[in-house]
Design a protein around this motif. Structure first.
Motif, short mmCIF file in Angstrom:
data_model
loop_
_atom_site.label_atom_id
_atom_site.label_comp_id
_atom_site.label_asym_id
_atom_site.label_seq_id
_atom_site.Cartn_x
_atom_site.Cartn_y
_atom_site.Cartn_z
N ARG A 18 -10.66 1.53 -0.73
CA ARG A 18 -9.86 1.61 -1.96
C ARG A 18 -10.70 2.07 -3.14
N LEU A 49 -5.83 1.85 -8.84
CA LEU A 49 -5.87 1.78 -7.37
C LEU A 49 -6.68 0.61 -6.80
N PRO A 50 -7.85 0.28 -7.36
CA PRO A 50 -8.62 -0.82 -6.77
C PRO A 50 -7.86 -2.15 -6.77
N ARG A 59 -14.93 -0.67 1.95
CA ARG A 59 -14.05 -0.75 0.79
C ARG A 59 -13.47 0.64 0.46
N LEU A 105 -4.47 -1.13 -3.54
CA LEU A 105 -4.68 -0.82 -2.13
C LEU A 105 -5.42 -1.93 -1.38
N CYS A 139 0.78 -1.24 0.00
CA CYS A 139 0.00 0.00 0.00
C CYS A 139 0.82 1.29 0.00
N THR A 155 -10.20 -6.75 4.27
CA THR A 155 -9.27 -7.00 3.17
C THR A 155 -9.28 -8.48 2.82
N ASP A 205 -8.14 -2.81 1.83
CA ASP A 205 -9.26 -2.13 2.46
C ASP A 205 -8.90 -1.92 3.94
N TYR A 215 -6.94 6.43 6.99
CA TYR A 215 -6.69 5.08 6.48
C TYR A 215 -5.48 4.46 7.18
#
Length: 493
Positions: A98, A211-212, A96, A215, A31, A222, A217, A145
């Motif tokens: 991300r 990004l999805p 979520r 990263l 990340c 996650t 969550d 985050y």
């Protein structure tokens, strides 16, 4: 699980230090690089490109006077300030994050690219406002985050790495702008400053699409973590602060969000940090005019842009070392004071130096001042640990309140005050001294609160039976042990 008075927390025996370090490293590798890149793009696209484009004709092409140009800088913060708290409350409520952050990045990249179509003051003001409106969702969201993944002894350095990307971008922006403004001027009949927006905006938009897939969550949501890793990720935060860090269902509701805002606004720590950060932001407003200040050295546009890089690069290294040492020692105020001191020294040298070398060296001190704000952001998270909705609202409110200072200081560097800008530098010195005074008062307040916590006269945060039981079950301790862990919490100052 046993309790260590020296460490001030329970030492978990259900997972090893090796497992915990491996998990932290996995999150770091997965990340942190993506977030650092985002912080670089955040400055390049949202803040730095306007100052760089000014040197190559934007102000002339759009027929802007100094007041209109300053308005174009300040209007970004109107939208930016308005959306900070709502965006962080969304971050607290959704599983979520991300996807939310990816959408934000894609939107701000698209708006930046469209800025290349501006032909007058009205167009530019509109683009800057909506850019700030969308960009507001990123900076405080990223800080929140990180606070959901890292302990109080870890989060400061990670915030420093993000802001190091931001600081480095202020230098890299000059290098990139020098290449684009110099090499693409007139290509396909388009001015270089328009290419600057097109290229940087397109890169940002493309990165948002990735990004999805990069990263994570949150620890509990996650999917690519194993069940054991999820337990470790959540449990180590319990041993750090005392309670589980997952928002309750009530916190995710509209009523819960409003309650979080009320908890933040009714806490004296939040207001103190807000005024401290507010005066700090105002005291370092030179960054928006860094190319203009550097131009007073008398070099060409390309050389001027290149000269902005070394001060930011040096200040970035200082910020990382300063934040690392702050985390390692568990001390905040004196590390902040050192950074402020370098900035003030830089201003004094800028006011008194008569040589080009002296004036250029002053820029290094000014840039080093940014390290103080980075540590302050970590101080927010460690000072307001629970509940998550309050921490989310507090981070966003403090950052939003502080950025109000960007609006008046946008008018603090008019060209008529150049080349010395003595009025500007003197004002900046006074603001940083005021900010440091507030920081010292806050340090003394936390010391007094720790005494009350030790004597059982105060609570760092509210608890309830259900949350205590959830936390105890997660780390496999008794209710009595969990309550002892909660009462062992102390503020870092």
């Amino acid at each position: 699980m046993s309790f260590s008075p020296a460490a001030g927390k329970f030492i978990p025996v259900e997972w090893s230090c090796h497992e915990e370090r491996r998990l932290v490293k996995r999150i770091d590798v997965r990340c942190m690089p993506a977030l650092i890149v985002l912080f670089i793009l955040n400055f390049l696209v949202g803040r730095g490109n306007l100052a760089n484009a000014r040197l190559k004709g934007l102000q002339t092409d759009l027929n802007l006077n100094d007041t209109q140009y300053a308005t174009c800088i300040s209007v970004l913060f109107a939208g930016y300030i308005f959306m900070q708290v709502p965006s962080n409350l969304v971050m607290n409520a959704i599983p979520r994050p991300r996807l939310f952050m990816a959408a934000v990045v894609g939107l701000w990249g698209a708006i930046s690219a469209l800025t290349s179509l501006c032909n007058n003051f009205t167009h530019l003001v509109a683009c800057r406002f909506f850019l700030g409106f969308v960009e507001a969702a990123f900076y405080p969201s990223a800080v929140y985050y990180l606070s959901r993944w890292y302990t109080r002894q870890e989060v400061g350095l990670r915030i420093a790495f993000l802001n190091a990307g931001n600081m480095l971008a202020q230098g890299l922006g000059g290098l990139l702008a020098a290449g684009i403004l110099g090499g693409m001027e007139g290509v396909k009949g388009i001015r270089g400053w328009r290419w600057l927006y097109i290229i940087e905006g397109s890169i940002t938009f493309a990165f948002g699409l990735l990004l999805p897939f990069i990263l994570a969550d949150y620890p509990a949501s996650t999917k690519w973590l194993s069940n054991r890793e999820r337990i470790i990720a959540q449990g180590r935060l319990v041993t750090d602060v005392g309670l589980i860090d997952n928002p309750e269902d009530l916190e995710k509701s509209g009523f819960g969000a409003l309650r979080g805002v009320w908890l933040a606004l009714s806490d004296v720590k939040v207001w103190t940090l807000a005024f401290m950060y507010f005066t700090y932001i105002m005291g370092l407003s030179f960054a928006a005019y860094m190319p203009t200040i550097t131009a007073t050295l008398g070099f060409s546009t390309t050389i001027t842009l290149l000269l902005t890089f070394p001060p930011w690069a040096f200040a970035t290294m200082y910020a990382l070392v300063n934040s690392w040492h702050s985390d390692r020692t568990g001390e905040k105020f004196w590390h902040i004071a050192g950074a402020y001191g370098f900035a003030i020294l830089g201003y004094v040298v800028a006011l008194t130096a008569t040589t080009v070398a002296g004036k250029y060296i002053s820029l290094f001190g000014m840039c080093m001042g940014y390290s103080g704000g980075i540590i302050t952001l970590g101080w927010i998270s460690t000072s307001i640990p629970r509940p998550p909705v309050k921490r989310a609202a507090s981070i966003a409110f403090i950052n939003a309140f502080a950025n109000i200072g960007q609006i008046p200081t946008s008018y603090l560097w008019p060209t008529k005050w150049g080349k010395r800008y003595w009025q500007s530098f003197t004002t900046e010195i006074c603001l940083l001294v005021l900010s440091l005074t507030i920081a010292f008062a806050y340090r003394q307040y936390l010391i007094s609160q720790n005494r009350k916590l030790e004597q059982g006269e105060a609570e760092a945060y509210a608890t309830d039976e259900r949350t205590v039981k959830q936390s105890a079950d997660l780390v496999h301790v008794s209710i009595q042990q969990e309550e002892a862990l909660v009462h062992s919490f102390r503020y870092i100052y």
